[in-house]
Design a protein around this motif. Structure first.
Motif, PDB file in Angstrom:
ATOM      1  N   GLN A   6       0.842  -1.258   0.061  1.00  0.00           N
ATOM      2  CA  GLN A   6       0.094  -0.269  -0.408  1.00  0.00           C
ATOM      3  C   GLN A   6       0.842   1.351  -0.312  1.00  0.00           C
ATOM      4  OE1 GLN A   6      -3.328   0.241   0.129  1.00  0.00           O
ATOM      5  NE2 GLN A   6      -4.532  -1.884   0.952  1.00  0.00           N
ATOM      6  N   ALA A   7       0.168   2.439  -0.885  1.00  0.00           N
ATOM      7  CA  ALA A   7       1.084   3.592  -0.711  1.00  0.00           C
ATOM      8  C   ALA A   7       0.130   4.243   0.125  1.00  0.00           C
ATOM      9  CB  ALA A   7       0.597   4.452  -2.086  1.00  0.00           C
ATOM     10  N   SER A   8       1.144   4.814   1.166  1.00  0.00           N
ATOM     11  CA  SER A   8       0.682   6.369   2.438  1.00  0.00           C
ATOM     12  C   SER A   8       0.275   7.668   1.493  1.00  0.00           C
ATOM     13  CB  SER A   8       1.680   5.921   3.579  1.00  0.00           C
ATOM     14  OG  SER A   8       2.740   7.013   2.518  1.00  0.00           O
ATOM     15  N   ARG A   9      -0.458   8.255   2.417  1.00  0.00           N
ATOM     16  CA  ARG A   9      -0.530   9.537   2.102  1.00  0.00           C
ATOM     17  C   ARG A   9      -0.553   9.993   3.171  1.00  0.00           C
ATOM     18  NH1 ARG A   9      -6.738  12.285   1.357  1.00  0.00           N
ATOM     19  NH2 ARG A   9      -6.304  13.394   0.090  1.00  0.00           N
ATOM     20  N   VAL A  10       0.131  11.293   2.900  1.00  0.00           N
ATOM     21  CA  VAL A  10       0.440  12.758   4.010  1.00  0.00           C
ATOM     22  C   VAL A  10       0.263  14.058   3.007  1.00  0.00           C
ATOM     23  CG1 VAL A  10       2.259  12.891   5.347  1.00  0.00           C
ATOM     24  CG2 VAL A  10       2.486  11.358   4.889  1.00  0.00           C
ATOM     25  N   ASP A  11      -0.725  14.849   3.588  1.00  0.00           N
ATOM     26  CA  ASP A  11      -0.425  15.961   3.168  1.00  0.00           C
ATOM     27  C   ASP A  11      -1.346  16.205   1.918  1.00  0.00           C
ATOM     28  OD1 ASP A  11       0.411  16.819   6.041  1.00  0.00           O
ATOM     29  OD2 ASP A  11       2.304  17.140   5.551  1.00  0.00           O
ATOM     30  N   GLY A  12      -1.767  15.039   1.169  1.00  0.00           N
ATOM     31  CA  GLY A  12      -2.565  15.209   0.016  1.00  0.00           C
ATOM     32  C   GLY A  12      -1.153  14.626  -0.548  1.00  0.00           C
ATOM     33  N   VAL A  13      -0.247  14.111  -0.198  1.00  0.00           N
ATOM     34  CA  VAL A  13       0.596  13.275  -1.181  1.00  0.00           C
ATOM     35  C   VAL A  13       0.926  12.186  -1.005  1.00  0.00           C
ATOM     36  CG1 VAL A  13       2.882  13.215  -2.044  1.00  0.00           C
ATOM     37  CG2 VAL A  13       1.920  15.345  -1.567  1.00  0.00           C
ATOM     38  N   LEU A  14       0.718  10.867  -2.268  1.00  0.00           N
ATOM     39  CA  LEU A  14       0.978   9.643  -2.143  1.00  0.00           C
ATOM     40  C   LEU A  14       2.387   9.122  -1.970  1.00  0.00           C
ATOM     41  CD1 LEU A  14      -2.560   8.314  -4.700  1.00  0.00           C
ATOM     42  CD2 LEU A  14      -2.210   8.190  -1.941  1.00  0.00           C
ATOM     43  N   HIS A  15       2.706   8.719  -1.297  1.00  0.00           N
ATOM     44  CA  HIS A  15       3.955   8.620  -1.227  1.00  0.00           C
ATOM     45  C   HIS A  15       4.388   6.657  -1.361  1.00  0.00           C
ATOM     46  CE1 HIS A  15       5.068  11.640   0.684  1.00  0.00           C
ATOM     47  NE2 HIS A  15       4.021  11.906   1.280  1.00  0.00           N
ATOM     48  N   PHE A  16       4.221   6.272  -2.550  1.00  0.00           N
ATOM     49  CA  PHE A  16       4.547   4.994  -3.064  1.00  0.00           C
ATOM     50  C   PHE A  16       5.587   4.258  -3.096  1.00  0.00           C
ATOM     51  CE2 PHE A  16       1.318   6.876  -5.945  1.00  0.00           C
ATOM     52  CZ  PHE A  16       0.876   5.501  -6.080  1.00  0.00           C
ATOM     53  N   PRO A  17       5.386   2.810  -2.076  1.00  0.00           N
ATOM     54  CA  PRO A  17       7.055   2.489  -1.602  1.00  0.00           C
ATOM     55  C   PRO A  17       7.607   1.722  -3.475  1.00  0.00           C
ATOM     56  CG  PRO A  17       5.273   1.349  -1.130  1.00  0.00           C
ATOM     57  CD  PRO A  17       4.636   2.287  -1.289  1.00  0.00           C
ATOM     58  N   PRO A  18       8.074   0.602  -3.823  1.00  0.00           N
ATOM     59  CA  PRO A  18       8.750   0.452  -5.302  1.00  0.00           C
ATOM     60  C   PRO A  18       8.412  -0.475  -4.942  1.00  0.00           C
ATOM     61  CG  PRO A  18      10.352   0.406  -3.697  1.00  0.00           C
ATOM     62  CD  PRO A  18       9.711   1.147  -2.392  1.00  0.00           C
ATOM     63  N   ARG A  19       7.050  -1.151  -6.350  1.00  0.00           N
ATOM     64  CA  ARG A  19       6.237  -1.459  -6.618  1.00  0.00           C
ATOM     65  C   ARG A  19       4.537  -1.402  -5.597  1.00  0.00           C
ATOM     66  NH1 ARG A  19       7.976  -2.925 -11.533  1.00  0.00           N
ATOM     67  NH2 ARG A  19       9.205  -3.663 -11.786  1.00  0.00           N
ATOM     68  N   GLY A  20       4.457  -0.559  -5.036  1.00  0.00           N
ATOM     69  CA  GLY A  20       3.035   0.052  -4.278  1.00  0.00           C
ATOM     70  C   GLY A  20       2.060   0.690  -4.955  1.00  0.00           C
ATOM     71  N   ALA A  21       1.084   0.146  -5.203  1.00  0.00           N
ATOM     72  CA  ALA A  21      -0.291   0.746  -5.435  1.00  0.00           C
ATOM     73  C   ALA A  21      -1.108   1.167  -3.754  1.00  0.00           C
ATOM     74  CB  ALA A  21      -1.419  -0.650  -5.644  1.00  0.00           C
ATOM     75  N   ALA A  22      -2.424   2.172  -5.178  1.00  0.00           N
ATOM     76  CA  ALA A  22      -2.693   3.019  -4.424  1.00  0.00           C
ATOM     77  C   ALA A  22      -4.644   2.933  -4.683  1.00  0.00           C
ATOM     78  CB  ALA A  22      -2.790   4.460  -4.447  1.00  0.00           C
ATOM     79  N   PHE A  23      -5.378   2.155  -3.829  1.00  0.00           N
ATOM     80  CA  PHE A  23      -6.506   2.256  -4.760  1.00  0.00           C
ATOM     81  C   PHE A  23      -7.914   3.303  -2.953  1.00  0.00           C
ATOM     82  CE2 PHE A  23      -4.853  -1.806  -5.680  1.00  0.00           C
ATOM     83  CZ  PHE A  23      -5.752  -2.149  -6.554  1.00  0.00           C
ATOM     84  N   ALA A  24      -8.675   3.981  -3.688  1.00  0.00           N
ATOM     85  CA  ALA A  24      -9.435   5.339  -2.836  1.00  0.00           C
ATOM     86  C   ALA A  24     -10.334   4.845  -3.565  1.00  0.00           C
ATOM     87  CB  ALA A  24      -8.092   5.598  -2.694  1.00  0.00           C
ATOM     88  N   LEU A  25     -11.561   5.507  -2.937  1.00  0.00           N
ATOM     89  CA  LEU A  25     -12.398   6.303  -3.569  1.00  0.00           C
ATOM     90  C   LEU A  25     -12.652   7.605  -4.017  1.00  0.00           C
ATOM     91  CD1 LEU A  25     -15.720   4.693  -1.400  1.00  0.00           C
ATOM     92  CD2 LEU A  25     -15.100   4.077  -3.208  1.00  0.00           C
ATOM     93  N   LEU A  26     -12.996   7.988  -4.671  1.00  0.00           N
ATOM     94  CA  LEU A  26     -12.610   9.577  -5.365  1.00  0.00           C
ATOM     95  C   LEU A  26     -14.291  10.086  -4.868  1.00  0.00           C
ATOM     96  CD1 LEU A  26     -11.716   9.393  -8.950  1.00  0.00           C
ATOM     97  CD2 LEU A  26     -11.202  10.612  -7.127  1.00  0.00           C
ATOM     98  N   THR A  27     -14.327  10.957  -3.675  1.00  0.00           N
ATOM     99  CA  THR A  27     -15.836  11.738  -3.231  1.00  0.00           C
ATOM    100  C   THR A  27     -16.450  12.925  -3.710  1.00  0.00           C
ATOM    101  OG1 THR A  27     -14.229  12.500  -1.727  1.00  0.00           O
ATOM    102  CG2 THR A  27     -15.372  10.663  -1.156  1.00  0.00           C
ATOM    103  N   GLU A  28     -15.803  13.203  -4.970  1.00  0.00           N
ATOM    104  CA  GLU A  28     -16.200  14.193  -5.418  1.00  0.00           C
ATOM    105  C   GLU A  28     -15.893  14.426  -7.182  1.00  0.00           C
ATOM    106  OE1 GLU A  28     -14.314  18.400  -4.154  1.00  0.00           O
ATOM    107  OE2 GLU A  28     -15.207  18.334  -2.428  1.00  0.00           O
TER     108      GLU A  28
END
Length: 537
Positions: free
Chosen positions: A515-537
């Motif tokens: 999993q990627a982490s999110r800090v202050d609106g920035v997604l931080h991807f580790p090597p071979r990382g992924a992010a899944f998120a709901l778009l709310t707007e």
């Protein structure tokens, strides 16, 4: 086509029967072996199985040279075994697709044995027979995918016959309506038996140009055929006349009319043409094939730009149909090695399953992909594939992706009590099913968790797709279905990456990925990382 159709958004697990599980000790997998492992397959969270050819065959091309389209080769079992497989799969909630090879058969098929005898027998026009040129050479310049001319001399008729693959795989003459009817009736035989669909091998190959025109040459800089040896002369031509003919559309519409007589079945076409994406779009709609796939993601390029460009190109062309994606199968180097090199790790293996299962369309997962199996290095003395033997050593053929499934750490990795038809490499033994079942962090458990979670996300199963601009290492897109919008992003590099993602997102806890982490609106991807998120707007 409705959203209720089982094949739409399905994950289809491809089984290569020779290499799945051997129950009688002859070193070759069989139908009872598949039956014995159906519970395992169902546990993965897939929707269907695709069983590669198990029909009666001399096995020159390991089952894709069929001598009887309506019977099981004794090597694999019996029709009763197939019926038992079908019954158990359905009891487990799995649909069953089987391979069908329309365009050609074995030279041991009764049709060809009769046809080759004379020019005036009842099957005389069932194959593509042509007189030699005045100097005795073949009628045109068409080439076989497996090397050399696509014509073989038959002294009994004093003519050449066409073969797009091995010379023991003569091309059927689909310009003869009796051939079309016979092959469609063969499909009906299996539909009546209860199969849920077909994977149609080389579905753009049934028809040839009736005028037998020469294929034009291809410039050297464009000779990059998918799955071809780098020195295969097949890549030297534009294959405008030996396949993908206009008459094929009528065949597909006849095929679809037949299938529409049965409830909720599906046809998946394998398509390899000069513009495979355009052909896939042309062949897949509510009057022709239910879905299609080509070799575009079965190549060496795994960059986000290439994947995005490929999917967007198909999306632009395919206004009606439904795509299917695969990154590994029985014909190409396994994706873990092809895209990650010899030292690819588990993070890539986990990511690739999630990636292919997040694109819009259905998915074909090849046996062992859920284990993160790398390509096997098969020595020449153990080689079985005629394609590899022809083009060795520059191209080693397809045996490296066809070695037996490793089930445990016992003899032959639990595949067979006899000598396996291909050796089981040490790199596969270490990734056996039993060991991974007992490891919570294994590729197997990650794949299983992701596939079960995917079923709960309508946007990932049925939704549209729209790509987003992101750093060059990141593939990012939005899947949308009804009121659900899911942001999906993969860091396809071995480095950490940051991305200023859309602001209004709520993270989804997608299992089985780093999993990627999110800090202050920035997604931080580790090597071979992924992010899944709901778009709310």
């Amino acid at each position: 086509m409705t959203l209720q159709s089982w094949w739409r958004g399905a994950v289809i697990y491809q089984i290569y029967p020779r290499s799945f599980l051997d129950t009688n000790g002859d070193g070759v997998g069989d139908l009872p072996g598949i039956i014995a492992r159906l519970d395992y397959i169902a546990s993965l969270g897939v929707d269907a199985i695709w069983v590669s050819p198990f029909f009666k065959s001399p096995m020159a091309d390991f089952g894709y040279d069929i001598a009887d389209f309506r019977d099981v080769d004794p090597m694999f079992g019996t029709l009763a075994d197939f019926d038992a497989l079908l019954e158990k799969a359905h009891a487990l909630g799995l649909k069953v697709m089987i391979d069908q090879v329309l365009s050609h058969c074995s030279d041991q098929h009764a049709w060809f044995i009769e046809s080759r005898q004379s020019r005036d027998n009842p099957k005389a026009d069932w194959f593509v027979w042509v007189d030699a040129k005045p100097d005795g050479t073949p009628p045109n310049n068409w080439l076989s995918i497996f090397g050399g001319m696509a014509w073989k001399w038959e002294p009994r008729r004093g003519q050449y016959y066409l073969h797009n693959f091995l010379s023991s795989q003569p091309q059927l003459n689909f310009h003869n309506p009796d051939v079309r009817a016979a092959q469609l009736d063969g499909l009906k035989f299996w539909l009546d038996r209860g199969v849920d669909g077909f994977r149609l091998d080389s579905v753009n190959f049934p028809y040839h140009d009736a005028q037998l025109r020469d294929n034009p040459p291809k410039p050297p800089e464009l000779r990059t055929g998918r799955g071809f040896s780098p020195d295969n002369p097949y890549a030297f031509q534009y294959h405008y006349f030996n396949n993908t003919q206009p008459e094929n559309i009528g065949l597909l519409e006849e095929l679809r009319a037949l299938m529409d007589r049965y409830p909720d079945v599906g046809a998946l076409g394998e398509i390899s043409s000069e513009d495979s994406l355009a052909t896939t779009a042309e062949y897949c709609n509510e009057r022709r094939l239910h879905m299609g796939y080509s070799f575009e993601l079965l190549v060496d390029d795994s960059s986000p730009a290439y994947i995005r460009g490929t999917v967007e190109a198909l999306e632009a062309k395919m206004t009606e149909g439904w795509p299917c994606w695969a990154i590994s199968n029985h014909d190409v180097q396994r994706a873990i090695t092809r895209w990650g090199g010899a030292d690819a790790g588990d993070a890539l293996a986990k990511q690739l399953v999630a990636l292919v299962c997040s694109l819009r369309g259905s998915v074909c997962l090849y046996q062992g992909e859920e284990l993160g199996l790398p390509e096997a290095d098969v020595p020449f003395e153990a080689l079985q594939d005629p394609y590899g033997k022809t083009f060795w050593p520059n191209f080693k053929g397809r045996d490296g992706c066809r070695t037996p499934m490793p089930w445990n750490d016992g003899d032959n990795a639990g595949f067979s009590s006899g000598t396996p038809w291909l050796p089981v490499p040490a790199s596969h033994r270490a990734r056996n099913v039993a060991a991974q079942e007992n490891n919570a962090a294994s590729v197997l458990n990650a794949a299983r968790a992701f596939l079960h979670w995917r079923k709960t996300q309508p946007a990932l199963v049925h939704g549209s797709i729209r790509f987003l601009d992101a750093p060059e290492q990141v593939l990012a897109f939005v899947r949308e279905h009804e009121d659900q919008r899911v942001l999906v992003a993969f860091n396809l590099s071995g480095e950490t990456v940051e991305w200023q993602a859309p602001a209004s997102i709520t993270a989804l806890d997608a299992p089985g990925v780093v999993q990627a982490s999110r800090v202050d609106g920035v997604l931080h991807f580790p090597p071979r990382g992924a992010a899944f998120a709901l778009l709310t707007e």
